[in-house]
Scaffold this active site. Sequence first.
Site, PDB file in Angstrom:
ATOM      1  NE  ARG A 139      34.461  42.955  38.771  1.00 55.66           N
ATOM      2  CZ  ARG A 139      33.946  41.979  39.516  1.00 55.66           C
ATOM      3  NH1 ARG A 139      34.138  41.978  40.817  1.00 55.66           N
ATOM      4  NH2 ARG A 139      33.252  41.008  38.969  1.00 55.66           N
ATOM      5  CG  HIS A 180      29.611  40.694  35.856  1.00 59.71           C
ATOM      6  ND1 HIS A 180      30.620  40.153  35.080  1.00 59.71           N
ATOM      7  CD2 HIS A 180      29.907  40.351  37.137  1.00 59.71           C
ATOM      8  CE1 HIS A 180      31.480  39.523  35.876  1.00 59.71           C
ATOM      9  NE2 HIS A 180      31.071  39.629  37.125  1.00 59.71           N
ATOM     10  NE  ARG A 226      32.443  35.040  43.346  1.00 57.65           N
ATOM     11  CZ  ARG A 226      32.785  34.992  44.641  1.00 57.65           C
ATOM     12  NH1 ARG A 226      32.914  33.849  45.226  1.00 57.65           N
ATOM     13  NH2 ARG A 226      32.966  36.099  45.331  1.00 57.65           N
ATOM     14  CE  LYS A 229      52.271  56.866  39.973  1.00 59.25           C
ATOM     15  NZ  LYS A 229      53.123  56.266  38.939  1.00 59.25           N
TER      16      LYS A 229
HETATM   17  N1   CP Z   1      30.234  37.079  40.766  1.00 62.98           N
HETATM   18  C1   CP Z   1      31.302  37.907  40.798  1.00 62.98           C
HETATM   19  O1   CP Z   1      31.451  38.796  39.943  1.00 62.98           O
HETATM   20  O2   CP Z   1      32.168  37.663  41.808  1.00 62.98           O
HETATM   21  P1   CP Z   1      33.517  38.463  42.077  1.00 62.98           P
HETATM   22  O3   CP Z   1      33.125  39.876  42.467  1.00 62.98           O
HETATM   23  O4   CP Z   1      34.202  37.722  43.178  1.00 62.98           O
HETATM   24  O5   CP Z   1      34.312  38.479  40.798  1.00 62.98           O
END
Ligand code: CP
Length: 309
Positions: A109, A137, A57, A87
């Site tokens: 991420r 997040h 997502r 590496k």
């Molecule tokens: N909700 C969410 O972060 O989904 P993904 O891990 O698929 O990005």
Amino acid sequence: MKHVLQSRQFDRELIEKIFAETDRLRLDFDSPFVRAQLRKTLLGRLMFCIFYEPSTRTRLSFTAAAHHLGMTVTHTENAKEFSSAIKGETLEDTMRVLNGYYPDVIVLRHSETGAAERAAEVSSAVVINAGDGMGQHPTQALLDLYTISSELRRIDGITVMIGGDLARGRTVRSLAYLLGKYSNIHIIFVSPPELAIGEDIKQYLSRHEVTYIETQDINSHIGDADVVYWTRVQKERLLVGCQDTSVFDGYRIGPAELLRMKHESIILHPLPRVGEIDVAVDHDHRAAYFRQSDNGMFVRMALLRYLFS
Ligand code: CP
């Protein structure tokens, strides 16, 4: 706002501005004319999506959001293996190198809590935290809150039942921080003791006059909830003292739980789900988790427009 690292950065005024823009984008998006106009708005801007952890997502909705605004996107998925991290290159060195290519934004991420802050320290380009370990997040929290606002037409005064892996779930932490910006919020945390919400979040909620209870019992409280926010067990993250994920068995939302819920409540889940919401729930009008996921692209478009327009 230089970087988007934590949900705490957003105040109510900014949240409402982003939500109003999200409403406008959703309303007009079926029009080919509007979509063509939108594709000119951030033309020439460059986004790097660097994902050291799996995502469906977040990565694809950011990519789609950027596309619909005319941005160019370059990405590395599975950056742990497909970038020079394999590496031994440090995150800081990678960020310094990426900045040399003049991106406007780096969507990151990472599996380590605090990675987005470390990246931001050495980045001139805007860093957007797309999930850092057990940390935060923030754009997920924005889309979660947007969905609550859009579905219930209010945020102040609601009761939110938050269940699942509260110890490791970054979406739970980020949403709790945003809920702390609103008035008369009550939270019912549901989890086995091994996966209970952290003290830091509880202290934050108390400071912001959010009332909460902790329970292991879904059934006694689900009828009070305006929002049931459910999450999966984060098996990929080690938790000291809890290797037995079967402690979560039984924490499921199914037809029996639906019967106890208010008719005008909603069920949210950041997804992916792995069995903790029965598919039999999907056809109920209160199952809002796929609408929530759809909202993600529009909220991210609104955020990108706020950052760069
Ligand atoms: N909700 C969410 O972060 O989904 P993904 O891990 O698929 O990005």
